[in-house]
Enzyme design. Structure first.
Site, PDB file in Angstrom:
ATOM      1  CB  SER A   1      -1.070  -0.111   1.194  1.00 44.91           C
ATOM      2  OG  SER A   1      -1.549   1.131   1.479  1.00 44.91           O
TER       3      SER A   1
ATOM      4  CB  ILE B   1       5.004   5.639   0.924  1.00 43.93           C
ATOM      5  CG1 ILE B   1       4.587   6.938   1.027  1.00 43.93           C
ATOM      6  CG2 ILE B   1       6.655   5.568   0.799  1.00 43.93           C
ATOM      7  CD1 ILE B   1       4.655   7.415   2.514  1.00 43.93           C
TER       8      ILE B   1
ATOM      9  CB  SER C   1       7.063  11.236  10.161  1.00 51.45           C
ATOM     10  OG  SER C   1       6.212  12.048  10.302  1.00 51.45           O
TER      11      SER C   1
ATOM     12  CE1 TYR D   1       3.285   7.314  12.022  1.00 51.35           C
ATOM     13  CE2 TYR D   1       3.724   9.863  12.180  1.00 51.35           C
ATOM     14  CZ  TYR D   1       3.725   8.507  11.510  1.00 51.35           C
ATOM     15  OH  TYR D   1       4.164   8.948  10.100  1.00 51.35           O
TER      16      TYR D   1
ATOM     17  CE  LYS E   1       6.658   6.643  11.581  1.00 53.58           C
ATOM     18  NZ  LYS E   1       7.181   5.534  10.391  1.00 53.58           N
TER      19      LYS E   1
ATOM     20  CB  THR F   1      -0.977   6.812   2.167  1.00 57.65           C
ATOM     21  OG1 THR F   1      -0.954   7.377   3.614  1.00 57.65           O
ATOM     22  CG2 THR F   1       0.049   7.224   1.407  1.00 57.65           C
TER      23      THR F   1
HETATM   24  N1  LIG Z   1       1.588   9.395   3.963  1.00 54.57           N
HETATM   25  C1  LIG Z   1       2.217  10.283   4.956  1.00 54.57           C
HETATM   26  O1  LIG Z   1       1.753  11.684   4.750  1.00 54.57           O
HETATM   27  C2  LIG Z   1       3.504   9.921   5.642  1.00 54.57           C
HETATM   28  C3  LIG Z   1       4.109  11.037   6.295  1.00 54.57           C
HETATM   29  C4  LIG Z   1       5.232  10.683   6.967  1.00 54.57           C
HETATM   30  C5  LIG Z   1       5.671   9.470   7.070  1.00 54.57           C
HETATM   31  N2  LIG Z   1       4.752   8.329   6.609  1.00 54.57           N
HETATM   32  C6  LIG Z   1       5.264   6.941   6.989  1.00 54.57           C
HETATM   33  O2  LIG Z   1       5.271   6.236   5.565  1.00 54.57           O
HETATM   34  C7  LIG Z   1       5.076   4.889   6.016  1.00 54.57           C
HETATM   35  C8  LIG Z   1       4.134   4.320   4.941  1.00 54.57           C
HETATM   36  O3  LIG Z   1       2.774   4.764   5.172  1.00 54.57           O
HETATM   37  P1  LIG Z   1       1.747   5.098   4.201  1.00 54.57           P
HETATM   38  O4  LIG Z   1       1.695   6.662   4.193  1.00 54.57           O
HETATM   39  O5  LIG Z   1       2.203   4.984   2.626  1.00 54.57           O
HETATM   40  O6  LIG Z   1       0.534   4.455   4.577  1.00 54.57           O
HETATM   41  P2  LIG Z   1      -0.138   3.151   4.011  1.00 54.57           P
HETATM   42  O7  LIG Z   1      -1.235   3.027   4.897  1.00 54.57           O
HETATM   43  O8  LIG Z   1      -0.569   3.367   2.456  1.00 54.57           O
HETATM   44  O9  LIG Z   1       1.043   2.200   4.339  1.00 54.57           O
HETATM   45  C9  LIG Z   1       1.277   1.526   5.499  1.00 54.57           C
HETATM   46  C10 LIG Z   1       1.694   0.194   5.336  1.00 54.57           C
HETATM   47  O10 LIG Z   1       2.086  -0.462   6.562  1.00 54.57           O
HETATM   48  C11 LIG Z   1       1.566  -1.445   6.882  1.00 54.57           C
HETATM   49  N3  LIG Z   1       1.327  -1.926   8.243  1.00 54.57           N
HETATM   50  C12 LIG Z   1       1.146  -1.137   9.155  1.00 54.57           C
HETATM   51  N4  LIG Z   1       1.043  -1.810  10.337  1.00 54.57           N
HETATM   52  C13 LIG Z   1       1.877  -3.235  10.080  1.00 54.57           C
HETATM   53  C14 LIG Z   1       1.855  -4.213  10.668  1.00 54.57           C
HETATM   54  N5  LIG Z   1       1.802  -4.337  12.104  1.00 54.57           N
HETATM   55  N6  LIG Z   1       2.736  -5.214  10.020  1.00 54.57           N
HETATM   56  C15 LIG Z   1       2.936  -5.340   8.882  1.00 54.57           C
HETATM   57  N7  LIG Z   1       2.593  -4.028   8.152  1.00 54.57           N
HETATM   58  C16 LIG Z   1       2.074  -3.188   8.572  1.00 54.57           C
HETATM   59  C17 LIG Z   1       0.309  -1.399   6.161  1.00 54.57           C
HETATM   60  O11 LIG Z   1      -0.370  -2.762   6.005  1.00 54.57           O
HETATM   61  C18 LIG Z   1       0.540  -0.637   4.972  1.00 54.57           C
HETATM   62  O12 LIG Z   1       0.942  -1.661   3.774  1.00 54.57           O
HETATM   63  C19 LIG Z   1       4.786   4.806   7.427  1.00 54.57           C
HETATM   64  O13 LIG Z   1       5.942   4.207   8.258  1.00 54.57           O
HETATM   65  C20 LIG Z   1       4.293   6.241   7.754  1.00 54.57           C
HETATM   66  O14 LIG Z   1       4.612   6.368   9.127  1.00 54.57           O
HETATM   67  C21 LIG Z   1       3.768   8.747   5.844  1.00 54.57           C
END
Ligand SMILES: NC(=O)c1ccc[n+]([C@@H]2O[C@H](COP(=O)([O-])OP(=O)(O)OC[C@H]3O[C@@H](n4cnc5c(N)ncnc54)[C@H](O)[C@@H]3O)[C@@H](O)[C@H]2O)c1
Length: 337
Positions: free
Chosen positions: A50, A52, A176, A202, A206, A235
């Protein structure tokens, strides 16, 4: 102090973390940085079905890399894999089912992977969560900490020997910019002492990832470590864990490809490997790990205490299946906090 940090952070974020921020900085990107073939190199990406993580897996598959997708849900993993294989034409894409919040399972998975595969060039710690209610995993660890910090710690630490044997090894952790509002709190890793605020827990996790990245870089000179901020990206994590923020930001949020750009750059470009290890990146550039005047620096004692606690939490898991020279499994009962 937290009002000051939050305000400065949000004002910076509106300028830099949005789609417009990406469009402004990406004008300076070197397109030739992506002119590399990574056929024969292997990439493990957690949370690869999913957002990123999936965009990163797709980009690396298109470059010819072998992609190990570490995912929690089999059906969603299979669906993402089919899409990646059909769009990239690369069949070297493998699924591993793992819940990163289950500490012992993470260790067992990493040990099994080391036995099965001769090398791993790049580990991308991408999976992450933001839970608003305080819940515990099977080992008694708070779930955000278990997933975002302990899962990353155990997976990376266990795979370090395999990475060290591999060519040009790298570890990238998707942290993050939210961590900028937090100072490492080594005295409350389980978030028991204050009111439980999922967003701040969270952000604390991070921050812990950034401290870990710096620590690993200091003690493992053979591997290139980096942490990064993807910007504010549209996302499922954002729409479900922060629905008001998601609605407020609307189309100012970055696309998943924009969010994944720096992850992919850190994973495959030669330019990234030339940067010092242990840094925090945003839009292909190292950026400060602290806001000015925010008092978020940690002392050497605080960092030592944090790392020691992780080692102590990991030990029961790692030793439970130790086999003695006569082949007996050590049946010691794991003790967690
Ligand atoms: N989207 C943003 O704005 C943003 C900003 C800063 C950091 N991030 C970080 O980016 C990373 C990816 O998140 P995203 O935004 O693509 O969201 P997303 O929901 O699309 O992806 C998150 C992924 O992590 C997996 N996941 C969560 N808990 C899990 C677990 N216990 N075991 C296995 N897999 C698990 C989910 O199944 C998913 O595939 C995360 O670490 C998030 O903290 C995102």
């Amino acid at each position: 102090m937290s009002l000051y940090r939050n305000t400065i952070w949000f004002l910076n974020g509106i300028q830099q973390y949005t789609r417009k921020g990406y469009e402004a900085t990406s004008k300076d990107f070197e397109t030739k940085d992506f002119d590399v073939s990574v056929v024969g190199r292997s990439y493990m990406i957690t949370g690869a079905n999913s957002g990123i993580g999936k965009a990163t897996a797709m980009a690396l598959a298109k470059k010819g890399g072998t992609v190990h997708m570490v995912c929690r849900n089999k059906d969603r993993a299979e669906e993402a894999k089919s899409e990646i294989v059909s769009e990239s034409g690369n069949t070297e894409v493998y699924i591993h089912i793992l819940d990163m919040s289950q500490t012992r399972k993470v260790w067992e998975f990493a040990e099994g992977f080391k036995k099965e595969y001769p090398s791993l060039n790049v580990l991308i710690n991408n999976a992450g969560c933001m839970m608003h209610k305080r819940e515990l995993n099977a080992e008694g660890l708070e779930m955000n900490f278990a997933t975002n910090t302990m899962g990353v710690y155990i997976l990376t630490q266990t795979l370090i020997p395999l990475l060290q044997k591999s060519q040009d090894p790298r570890v990238i952790t998707v942290s993050s910019g939210g961590m900028l509002v937090q100072k490492l709190r080594a005295d409350d890793l389980q978030s028991e002492k204050a009111h439980f605020d999922g967003i701040m827990v969270y952000a604390q996790n991070k921050r812990q990832q950034v401290v870990l990245t710096e620590h690993w870089a200091n003690v493992n000179p053979v591997i290139h470590f980096s942490a990064m901020h993807p910007g504010w990206v549209d996302t499922p994590a954002v729409s479900t864990a922060m629905p008001q923020f998601h609605q407020m930001m609307g189309d100012r949020l970055r696309s998943v490809d924009q969010g994944a750009d720096t992850v992919v750059w850190l994973a495959l470009s030669r330019a990234a490997a030339r940067k010092p290890s242990g840094q925090f990146f945003q839009d292909r550039k190292p950026v400060p790990k602290h806001l000015s005047l925010a008092c978020t620096h940690s002392s050497a004692e605080e960092i030592h205490s944090f790392i020691t606690q992780l080692e102590n939490l990991a030990r029961p898991v790692q030793s439970q299946h130790d086999v003695d020279p006569e082949g007996h499994v050590d049946a010691a009962t794991p003790q967690f906090v």
